[in-house]
Design a protein around this motif. Sequence first.
Motif, PDB file in Angstrom:
ATOM      1  N   GLY A 109     -13.449   9.036   7.703  1.00 23.39           N
ATOM      2  CA  GLY A 109     -13.378   9.751   8.975  1.00 23.39           C
ATOM      3  C   GLY A 109     -11.984   9.866   9.552  1.00 23.39           C
ATOM      4  N   THR A 114      -9.427  14.635   2.824  1.00 28.81           N
ATOM      5  CA  THR A 114      -8.886  15.990   2.980  1.00 28.81           C
ATOM      6  C   THR A 114      -7.409  16.012   2.585  1.00 28.81           C
ATOM      7  OG1 THR A 114     -10.452  16.316   4.787  1.00 28.81           O
ATOM      8  CG2 THR A 114      -8.639  17.900   4.626  1.00 28.81           C
ATOM      9  N   LYS A 150     -12.785  22.775   4.342  1.00 31.67           N
ATOM     10  CA  LYS A 150     -11.580  22.782   5.187  1.00 31.67           C
ATOM     11  C   LYS A 150     -10.345  23.247   4.420  1.00 31.67           C
ATOM     12  CE  LYS A 150     -11.862  18.539   6.744  1.00 31.67           C
ATOM     13  NZ  LYS A 150     -11.608  17.277   7.451  1.00 31.67           N
TER      14      LYS A 150
HETATM   15  C1  LIG Z   1     -16.972  11.878   1.176  1.00 31.73           C
HETATM   16  C2  LIG Z   1     -15.781  10.984   1.508  1.00 31.73           C
HETATM   17  C3  LIG Z   1     -14.854  10.933   0.314  1.00 31.73           C
HETATM   18  C4  LIG Z   1     -15.054  11.613   2.708  1.00 31.73           C
HETATM   19  O1  LIG Z   1     -13.892  10.850   2.961  1.00 31.73           O
HETATM   20  P1  LIG Z   1     -13.165  10.912   4.379  1.00 31.73           P
HETATM   21  O2  LIG Z   1     -11.789  10.381   4.207  1.00 31.73           O
HETATM   22  O3  LIG Z   1     -14.022  10.297   5.410  1.00 31.73           O
HETATM   23  O4  LIG Z   1     -13.106  12.477   4.617  1.00 31.73           O
HETATM   24  P2  LIG Z   1     -12.289  13.226   5.757  1.00 31.73           P
HETATM   25  O5  LIG Z   1     -12.088  12.319   6.927  1.00 31.73           O
HETATM   26  O6  LIG Z   1     -11.088  13.860   5.134  1.00 31.73           O
HETATM   27  O7  LIG Z   1     -13.275  14.392   6.119  1.00 31.73           O
HETATM   28  C5  LIG Z   1     -14.589  14.096   6.470  1.00 31.73           C
HETATM   29  C6  LIG Z   1     -15.036  15.195   7.378  1.00 31.73           C
HETATM   30  O8  LIG Z   1     -16.430  15.162   7.423  1.00 31.73           O
HETATM   31  C7  LIG Z   1     -16.828  15.202   8.784  1.00 31.73           C
HETATM   32  N1  LIG Z   1     -18.103  14.534   8.811  1.00 31.73           N
HETATM   33  C8  LIG Z   1     -18.341  13.227   8.922  1.00 31.73           C
HETATM   34  N2  LIG Z   1     -19.674  13.008   8.881  1.00 31.73           N
HETATM   35  C9  LIG Z   1     -20.259  14.202   8.740  1.00 31.73           C
HETATM   36  C10 LIG Z   1     -21.598  14.645   8.649  1.00 31.73           C
HETATM   37  N3  LIG Z   1     -22.611  13.789   8.663  1.00 31.73           N
HETATM   38  N4  LIG Z   1     -21.836  15.976   8.531  1.00 31.73           N
HETATM   39  C11 LIG Z   1     -20.816  16.854   8.477  1.00 31.73           C
HETATM   40  N5  LIG Z   1     -19.535  16.491   8.559  1.00 31.73           N
HETATM   41  C12 LIG Z   1     -19.251  15.187   8.698  1.00 31.73           C
HETATM   42  C13 LIG Z   1     -15.735  14.492   9.525  1.00 31.73           C
HETATM   43  O9  LIG Z   1     -15.774  14.821  10.891  1.00 31.73           O
HETATM   44  C14 LIG Z   1     -14.526  15.047   8.805  1.00 31.73           C
HETATM   45  O10 LIG Z   1     -14.206  16.333   9.269  1.00 31.73           O
HETATM   46  P3  LIG Z   1     -13.017  16.566  10.342  1.00 31.73           P
HETATM   47  O11 LIG Z   1     -11.757  16.042   9.712  1.00 31.73           O
HETATM   48  O12 LIG Z   1     -13.014  18.033  10.535  1.00 31.73           O
HETATM   49  O13 LIG Z   1     -13.408  15.772  11.542  1.00 31.73           O
HETATM   50  C15 LIG Z   1     -16.213   9.540   1.892  1.00 31.73           C
HETATM   51  O14 LIG Z   1     -17.105   9.613   2.951  1.00 31.73           O
HETATM   52  C16 LIG Z   1     -16.863   8.801   0.736  1.00 31.73           C
HETATM   53  O15 LIG Z   1     -16.187   8.112  -0.022  1.00 31.73           O
HETATM   54  N6  LIG Z   1     -18.208   8.912   0.600  1.00 31.73           N
HETATM   55  C17 LIG Z   1     -18.935   8.192  -0.432  1.00 31.73           C
HETATM   56  C18 LIG Z   1     -18.616   8.723  -1.806  1.00 31.73           C
HETATM   57  C19 LIG Z   1     -18.791  10.224  -1.883  1.00 31.73           C
HETATM   58  O16 LIG Z   1     -19.680  10.794  -1.282  1.00 31.73           O
HETATM   59  N7  LIG Z   1     -17.912  10.879  -2.671  1.00 31.73           N
HETATM   60  C20 LIG Z   1     -17.936  12.318  -2.829  1.00 31.73           C
HETATM   61  C21 LIG Z   1     -18.770  12.690  -3.980  1.00 31.73           C
HETATM   62  S1  LIG Z   1     -18.805  14.486  -4.102  1.00 31.73           S
END
Ligand SMILES: CC(C)(COP(=O)(O)OP(=O)(O)OC[C@H]1O[C@@H](n2cnc3c(N)ncnc32)[C@H](O)[C@@H]1OP(=O)(O)O)[C@@H](O)C(=O)NCCC(=O)NCCS
Length: 204
Positions: A109, A114, A150
């Motif tokens: 988050g 990104t 994004k």
């Molecule tokens: C998916 C993952 C890599 C995202 O990492 P992260 O560093 O949190 O991602 P970011 O912060 O760059 O972006 C997340 C975005 O999702 C948004 N977001 C968070 N929860 C959300 C939800 N339930 N629905 C929609 N968007 C959501 C955030 O607001 C953020 O957007 P913003 O920057 O516009 O506010 C991380 O959550 C993760 O490791 N998840 C588990 C493993 C996984 O799913 N890997 C991907 C496999 S395809």
Amino acid sequence: MGPAYRIVTPRLVIRCWQPQDAVKLKQAIDSSVEHLRAWLPWAVNEPEPLERKYERIRHWRGDFDLGLDFVYGVFDREEERVLGGTGLHNRVGFDAREIGYWVRADSIGRGFATEFSAALTRVAFEVDNLSRVEIHVVVGNERSATVPRKLGYVHEATLRRPHPGGGTPLYDTMIWTLFAEKYPGSPASAQAVEAYGFGGERLL
Ligand SMILES: CC(C)(COP(=O)(O)OP(=O)(O)OC[C@H]1O[C@@H](n2cnc3c(N)ncnc32)[C@H](O)[C@@H]1OP(=O)(O)O)[C@@H](O)C(=O)NCCC(=O)NCCS
């Protein structure tokens, strides 16, 4: 001129894994098992012993050096913490790569996924001169889908239960794609990035 061994963004260092990262990699994953298991098939085998982490890093590095596949660790700028893992994977056909990613549970988050995905997109097009980059997201993983959206990727298709190999379960999967001709002017292209090659030479 690639591959890029070390990539630096304003908040992150994204680089080829080294043996000395194994303990920190294990800590990052062990503290995130439930969070990762929700979406990543490999996480069902976690936590795993430290020896296995050494083995994995040895294989990732071997593949990296041979130009077979490019798995990266994601660190803070001081390289004190493993923040996650990513890769420019060589598994989506000719002249193309797939970016995969995870971020440790206590660091989500904050825009890290990104930021490093934008950096890898720049490396893919400007260093590796590829024609297509893909990001695959399981349907329902909205947090993950936000990343390619994004960065200017297009949701090209949703494949119904594609076979990923490796005996993992089958999930409907969104294919997000960015082509070289659409890359200039995309949000990804605006990411501040430095990239360095095997000998430390500046690539970007
Ligand atoms: C998916 C993952 C890599 C995202 O990492 P992260 O560093 O949190 O991602 P970011 O912060 O760059 O972006 C997340 C975005 O999702 C948004 N977001 C968070 N929860 C959300 C939800 N339930 N629905 C929609 N968007 C959501 C955030 O607001 C953020 O957007 P913003 O920057 O516009 O506010 C991380 O959550 C993760 O490791 N998840 C588990 C493993 C996984 O799913 N890997 C991907 C496999 S395809």
